[in-house]
Design an enzyme around this catalytic site. Structure first.
Site, PDB file in Angstrom:
ATOM      1  N   GLN A   5     -38.607   0.256   9.877  1.00  0.00           N
ATOM      2  CA  GLN A   5     -38.924   1.172   9.039  1.00  0.00           C
ATOM      3  C   GLN A   5     -38.838   0.393   7.426  1.00  0.00           C
ATOM      4  OE1 GLN A   5     -34.311   3.018   8.640  1.00  0.00           O
ATOM      5  NE2 GLN A   5     -35.296   3.273  10.315  1.00  0.00           N
ATOM      6  N   HIS A   7     -37.733   1.562   3.051  1.00  0.00           N
ATOM      7  CA  HIS A   7     -37.110   2.622   2.157  1.00  0.00           C
ATOM      8  C   HIS A   7     -37.781   2.039   0.746  1.00  0.00           C
ATOM      9  CE1 HIS A   7     -34.347   3.644   4.954  1.00  0.00           C
ATOM     10  NE2 HIS A   7     -33.688   2.230   4.897  1.00  0.00           N
ATOM     11  N   GLU A  52     -29.399  -0.938   0.590  1.00  0.00           N
ATOM     12  CA  GLU A  52     -28.498  -0.877   1.330  1.00  0.00           C
ATOM     13  C   GLU A  52     -27.967  -2.236   1.892  1.00  0.00           C
ATOM     14  OE1 GLU A  52     -29.750   0.847   5.325  1.00  0.00           O
ATOM     15  OE2 GLU A  52     -31.640   0.371   4.584  1.00  0.00           O
ATOM     16  N   ARG A  58     -40.959   5.635   8.571  1.00  0.00           N
ATOM     17  CA  ARG A  58     -40.935   4.710   9.829  1.00  0.00           C
ATOM     18  C   ARG A  58     -42.355   3.921  10.058  1.00  0.00           C
ATOM     19  NH1 ARG A  58     -39.407   9.882  12.059  1.00  0.00           N
ATOM     20  NH2 ARG A  58     -37.275  10.350  11.867  1.00  0.00           N
TER      21      ARG A  58
END
Length: 342
Positions: free
Chosen positions: A94, A96, A113, A191
């Site tokens: 995936q 982001h 993250e 995804r």
């Protein structure tokens, strides 16, 4: 001013397991518990307050009443989401988006993250970017032919590893990994590949290839090998900064007896205990007044205004929120935790 223990939000995932229940006391009525959102004001999963004056309220409502609890560094919006992840199976490959794309196209924040690996099976690995430059045609063919793996960088992981994943980096958590994740307050995921898995109804999960192509970094990923991190030793504890970026600072603390620390007006702090137990308290002036639930009545927390302390116990799996400008805090116990601020 109180330290608030947070009530997490459980998330069922196809790839989830049972370790968060068994080892962290997350008693959700969920078969495949993949995520425990430990500190969240995101509308997809809002944490409650478990104790004290604001018991039963959502953290987001408390921060609307008391926006100064966030701190001066953030512009009125709570910036992060903290969670535990148990990957019994591999997560999807995936990516982001960054803030600019997400705000325009998803009406949400982007998602940068970091991961702190709490445990990992012997042969566990992460997906982190590409081993060579790719383009849209290469990736599209690889997804159709189910040969995407040959383009992805696989990194073996072990307990204690730390990884920083900036928005735009293709990534995936492999099977057999338990970790803590600190991220921007966002729930936008595109995804790219999901191993042709099916949900309980026999449907394959949606992929988002067209969106992913617009936001991903297709160059060779930067070296993510672990450098030597400075550990500072103090009487009663050791402390080390494990991640620092524009969105958050994360410090790993290992206390043998305890430590003292300050919470300034610039930022709140989170304590995420992943081993052991202890207690923590703030030096408080009880002459302060607090606003109650109906926003009108004023409630005094003390008759005499003398300095006093609130104490709160915590153990493995607990996450505590300490408001900005709390001042001098004291922790006593034998524990390991992540201390997060912005």
């Amino acid at each position: 001013m109180e330290i608030m223990k947070l009530v997490p939000v459980g998330k069922e995932r196809l790839w989830g397991g049972s370790r968060l229940k068994k080892e962290f006391g997350k008693n959700f009525d969920i078969d495949c518990l993949g995520e425990s959102w430990e500190c969240s004001v995101h509308p997809d999963g809002e944490c409650l307050i478990a104790n004290g004056f604001f018991k039963g309220q959502t953290l987001s409502r408390v921060l609307k009443i008391k926006p100064e609890y966030i701190g001066t560094k953030s512009s009125g919006c709570f910036p992060i989401l903290a969670k535990y992840i148990d990957a019994k199976q591999s997560l999807s490959v995936q990516v982001h988006p960054d803030d600019e794309y997400a705000k325009i196209n998803e009406h949400d924040n982007g998602k940068t993250e970091m991961w702190y690996v709490l445990d990992a099976d012997k042969d566990a690995f992460l997906v982190y970017g590409f081993v060579h430059p790719v383009n849209e045609d290469i990736l599209h063919k690889a997804v159709l032919d189910k040969t995407l793996n040959k383009h992805l960088q696989k990194i073996p992981v072990k307990k204690g590893d730390v990884y920083y994943i900036p928005a735009g980096t293709v990534h995936g958590i492999g099977a057999g990994i338990l970790l803590a994740e600190i991220q921007e307050s966002s729930n936008v995921t595109y995804r790219v590949y999901d191993y042709d898995r099916q949900d309980k109804q026999g449907n394959k999960r949606e992929l988002h290839f067209e969106e992913a192509i617009k936001v991903m970094n297709m160059e060779v990923s930067k070296d993510v090998s672990q450098g030597v991190r400075l550990v500072n030793y103090y009487p009663g504890c050791s402390r080390q900064i494990i991640c620092r970026c524009k969105y958050f600072d994360v410090e790993k603390v290992e206390a043998s007896r305890g430590f003292d620390f300050s919470v300034l007006e610039t930022s709140f702090q989170l304590l995420m205990c992943f081993e052991g137990c202890g207690e923590v308290w703030i030096d408080n002036d009880f002459g302060e007044h607090w606003i109650n639930d109906n926003y009108a009545d004023i409630m005094s927390l003390s008759d005499n205004g003398k300095e006093n302390t609130f104490r709160i116990n915590f153990s493995k799996g607990d996450t505590l929120f300490i408001p900005a400008a709390a001042g001098r805090c004291h922790l006593r116990g034998k524990c390991q935790l992540l201390k997060v601020r912005c």
